[in-house]
Design a protein around this motif. Structure first.
Motif, PDB file in Angstrom:
ATOM      1  N   ASP A  98      38.183  34.430  29.491  1.00  0.00           N
ATOM      2  CA  ASP A  98      38.472  35.471  30.481  1.00  0.00           C
ATOM      3  C   ASP A  98      37.439  35.372  31.601  1.00  0.00           C
ATOM      4  O   ASP A  98      36.284  35.778  31.448  1.00  0.00           O
ATOM      5  CB  ASP A  98      38.406  36.845  29.813  1.00  0.00           C
ATOM      6  CG  ASP A  98      38.808  37.975  30.747  1.00  0.00           C
ATOM      7  OD1 ASP A  98      38.985  37.722  31.955  1.00  0.00           O
ATOM      8  OD2 ASP A  98      38.935  39.120  30.265  1.00  0.00           O
ATOM      9  N   ALA A  99      37.860  34.833  32.735  1.00  0.00           N
ATOM     10  CA  ALA A  99      36.925  34.533  33.826  1.00  0.00           C
ATOM     11  C   ALA A  99      36.471  35.769  34.583  1.00  0.00           C
ATOM     12  O   ALA A  99      35.576  35.671  35.433  1.00  0.00           O
ATOM     13  CB  ALA A  99      37.557  33.539  34.792  1.00  0.00           C
ATOM     14  N   ALA A 100      37.040  36.944  34.299  1.00  0.00           N
ATOM     15  CA  ALA A 100      36.546  38.162  34.950  1.00  0.00           C
ATOM     16  C   ALA A 100      35.083  38.413  34.601  1.00  0.00           C
ATOM     17  O   ALA A 100      34.382  39.123  35.328  1.00  0.00           O
ATOM     18  CB  ALA A 100      37.399  39.360  34.541  1.00  0.00           C
ATOM     19  N   HIS A 101      34.618  37.800  33.510  1.00  0.00           N
ATOM     20  CA  HIS A 101      33.232  37.984  33.074  1.00  0.00           C
ATOM     21  C   HIS A 101      32.307  36.876  33.580  1.00  0.00           C
ATOM     22  O   HIS A 101      31.121  36.879  33.268  1.00  0.00           O
ATOM     23  CB  HIS A 101      33.177  38.030  31.543  1.00  0.00           C
ATOM     24  CG  HIS A 101      33.938  39.171  30.944  1.00  0.00           C
ATOM     25  ND1 HIS A 101      33.336  40.337  30.534  1.00  0.00           N
ATOM     26  CD2 HIS A 101      35.269  39.330  30.708  1.00  0.00           C
ATOM     27  CE1 HIS A 101      34.250  41.166  30.059  1.00  0.00           C
ATOM     28  NE2 HIS A 101      35.425  40.580  30.147  1.00  0.00           N
ATOM     29  N   ASP A 102      32.845  35.933  34.341  1.00  0.00           N
ATOM     30  CA  ASP A 102      32.075  34.775  34.800  1.00  0.00           C
ATOM     31  C   ASP A 102      31.584  35.046  36.235  1.00  0.00           C
ATOM     32  O   ASP A 102      32.348  34.956  37.203  1.00  0.00           O
ATOM     33  CB  ASP A 102      32.955  33.523  34.767  1.00  0.00           C
ATOM     34  CG  ASP A 102      32.183  32.244  35.051  1.00  0.00           C
ATOM     35  OD1 ASP A 102      31.132  32.312  35.724  1.00  0.00           O
ATOM     36  OD2 ASP A 102      32.639  31.173  34.614  1.00  0.00           O
ATOM     37  N   ALA A 103      30.306  35.379  36.374  1.00  0.00           N
ATOM     38  CA  ALA A 103      29.759  35.736  37.686  1.00  0.00           C
ATOM     39  C   ALA A 103      29.889  34.584  38.678  1.00  0.00           C
ATOM     40  O   ALA A 103      30.104  34.805  39.878  1.00  0.00           O
ATOM     41  CB  ALA A 103      28.303  36.157  37.551  1.00  0.00           C
ATOM     42  N   GLN A 104      29.772  33.355  38.198  1.00  0.00           N
ATOM     43  CA  GLN A 104      29.878  32.202  39.093  1.00  0.00           C
ATOM     44  C   GLN A 104      31.258  32.131  39.735  1.00  0.00           C
ATOM     45  O   GLN A 104      31.389  31.880  40.949  1.00  0.00           O
ATOM     46  CB  GLN A 104      29.603  30.912  38.322  1.00  0.00           C
ATOM     47  CG  GLN A 104      29.701  29.638  39.181  1.00  0.00           C
ATOM     48  CD  GLN A 104      29.445  28.374  38.366  1.00  0.00           C
ATOM     49  OE1 GLN A 104      29.035  28.441  37.195  1.00  0.00           O
ATOM     50  NE2 GLN A 104      29.687  27.224  38.974  1.00  0.00           N
ATOM     51  N   LEU A 105      32.297  32.376  38.950  1.00  0.00           N
ATOM     52  CA  LEU A 105      33.662  32.286  39.469  1.00  0.00           C
ATOM     53  C   LEU A 105      34.072  33.539  40.246  1.00  0.00           C
ATOM     54  O   LEU A 105      34.771  33.440  41.257  1.00  0.00           O
ATOM     55  CB  LEU A 105      34.639  32.028  38.324  1.00  0.00           C
ATOM     56  CG  LEU A 105      34.556  30.641  37.672  1.00  0.00           C
ATOM     57  CD1 LEU A 105      35.531  30.533  36.508  1.00  0.00           C
ATOM     58  CD2 LEU A 105      34.826  29.543  38.697  1.00  0.00           C
ATOM     59  N   THR A 106      33.656  34.715  39.783  1.00  0.00           N
ATOM     60  CA  THR A 106      34.077  35.927  40.499  1.00  0.00           C
ATOM     61  C   THR A 106      33.445  36.003  41.884  1.00  0.00           C
ATOM     62  O   THR A 106      34.025  36.586  42.806  1.00  0.00           O
ATOM     63  CB  THR A 106      33.726  37.193  39.698  1.00  0.00           C
ATOM     64  OG1 THR A 106      32.323  37.205  39.400  1.00  0.00           O
ATOM     65  CG2 THR A 106      34.520  37.253  38.402  1.00  0.00           C
TER      66      THR A 106
END
Length: 463
Positions: A98-106
């Protein structure tokens, strides 16, 4: 199902924002997949997935920001949001999460708003900004805790991006109403949104909404329950009147927002046929809840009588667009006053129903129920203490009265002059709460049940 879909069928029901808990998923399908970031074989990649979940004859859409990285490269802090390992189209294994938790991607999402025409952007997913709005990128997104049906990302002290987990075709009411309230000091300013074309629909669907973040604001539920707690533990004997002042201010703010919505969007008057249909829907909810929660059945006759009285009201009942899911958690207190949030309405209700005109008194009833909740939930751990119960109920009553006075002072319909309508809306909200608590938080079930018992024992409303 594909390997990814098999993983999602196990992962999806465990998410707090999944609305179909307790019902087996019979089919899950990735309806569409849109790549926003492709960093090559070393990742990370970011895709927007629209999922179709089939359960017992019903089908629901959900949005997932899907991150993918090579095995062994997932940072430790993202391990808890891993979905599993599957193979790409090229046959390479990849970890999906779940990329909502990935600061790099958000952080890249915010950059898309600043550069909406960036190369490689999918034509079916579009980042929109309001005219004249210049987005400042450079900050990463952090998850805002406490949400259940959606996921919000806060970017520094500037922006908040609310991603809608469950999707309904068309514009989300939160975006629609916030745009209608543009310029109001009582709502957070809209900056932009993300939209996508869903298969089979000609109107773009809202995936997310970007607003100005309000730093150093305190959630209304937190303020209210802290005030109740101070009374119950004996440390706040002089603070009750202080919160009634806040309740009155919140009432005035609510009325101002209702007036602005009525000025910006269509209004009407509820017809007798419409009132009867609304009462029938209330009766059906009561029947469903009584069958599931036997303790409610003994109060059903008095609740039914309130619904009958509502159906027979012959006064004109103005209707308009309203908040639709109004409670203390939907308002924050800033240094300047109250600001209202989350105009999405009840997320499990289809958008077309949330967009229907309704009485502003339904929002008033929702907030009155919230005052009861703030008092009642703190008694859950102290059953059978008459002194505490009296203090909590007195707190709720004082703040209910203050809110209604403030609402009338702010130009809203005086709730005291529409008690029959208000009583029906309060009962309907409490019946909904009974079902929710029975299914999700049985320890809290006594809160709405005791409110219904108390209201049902009260004398009928005159007129």
């Amino acid at each position: 199902m594909s390997q990814l879909e098999e993983l999602l069928a196990v992962w999806l029901p465990r998410q707090r924002w999944f609305s179909g808990k307790g019902i087996p998923i019979r089919q899950i399908r990735v309806e569409s997949r849109h790549t926003l970031v492709s960093a090559g074989p070393d990742g990370p990649d970011l895709d927007v997935l629209v999922l179709q979940a089939g359960q017992r004859g019903r089908s629901s859409r959900y949005q997932l920001l899907l991150g993918s990285r090579p095995p062994g490269s997932l940072p430790p802090d993202l391990a808890r949001v891993a979905i599993g390992v599957c193979r790409t189209a090229g046959g390479r294994p990849t970890v999906v999460y779940d990329a909502a938790h990935d600061a790099q991607l958000t952080g890249l999402l915010l950059r898309r708003f600043a550069e909406p025409a960036a190369p490689g952007q999918s034509g079916q997913v579009r980042f929109r900004t309001l005219p004249g709005e210049r987005i400042r990128p450079g900050t990463t997104g952090r998850i805002l805790t406490g949400e259940q049906s959606n996921t919000s990302l806060v970017f520094g002290q500037d922006y908040i991006l609310k991603t809608f987990r469950r999707l309904w075709p068309g514009p989300n009411p939160d975006l629609e109403l916030t745009m209608a309230l543009s310029g109001s000091p009582y709502v957070a300013r809209s900056c932009g949104w993300i939209e996508a074309d869903l298969p089979g629909y000609t109107t773009p669907t809202t995936l997310a909404m970007l607003q100005r973040f309000i730093p150093q604001a305190t959630d209304g539920w937190v303020l209210a329950t802290a005030n109740v707690r101070s009374l119950l533990d004996g440390t706040g004997s002089d603070r009750q009147s202080a919160f009634t002042g806040e309740a009155a201010r919140l009432g005035r703010t609510t009325a101002e927002v209702h007036r602005s919505l009525a000025a910006a969007l269509p209004t009407d008057v509820l017809s007798p046929v419409g009132a009867a249909a609304l009462a029938d829907a209330m009766v059906q909810r009561l029947a469903t809840a009584s069958a599931e929660v036997p303790e409610l059945a003994e109060h059903a006759p008095r609740v039914m009588a309130a619904y009958t009285d509502f159906a027979e009201v012959d006064e004109p009942l103005p209707i308009q667009r309203i908040h639709g899911d109004y409670h203390l958690g939907q308002a924050v207190r800033t240094g300047a006053g109250w600001v209202l949030l989350d105009f999405e309405g009840e997320p499990t209700v289809p958008v077309r129903d949330r967009q229907r005109l309704s009485s502003p008194l339904r929002d008033v009833a929702g907030m009155l129920r919230s005052f009861d909740y703030a008092a009642g939930y703190l008694l859950v751990g102290h059953p059978g203490d008459p002194e505490l119960e009296w203090a909590a109920h007195a707190w709720a009553q004082h703040n209910r009265e203050a809110f209604c006075r403030g609402y009338a002072d702010g130009g809203g319909s005086d709730p005291e002059k529409h008690l029959t309508v208000l009583r029906a809306f309060e009962f309907d909200k409490a019946v909904y709460e009974v079902l929710y608590e029975a299914r999700n938080r049985p320890n809290w079930l006594r809160v709405p049940l005791e409110s219904i018992a108390s209201a049902a024992a009260a004398p009928p409303v005159p007129g």
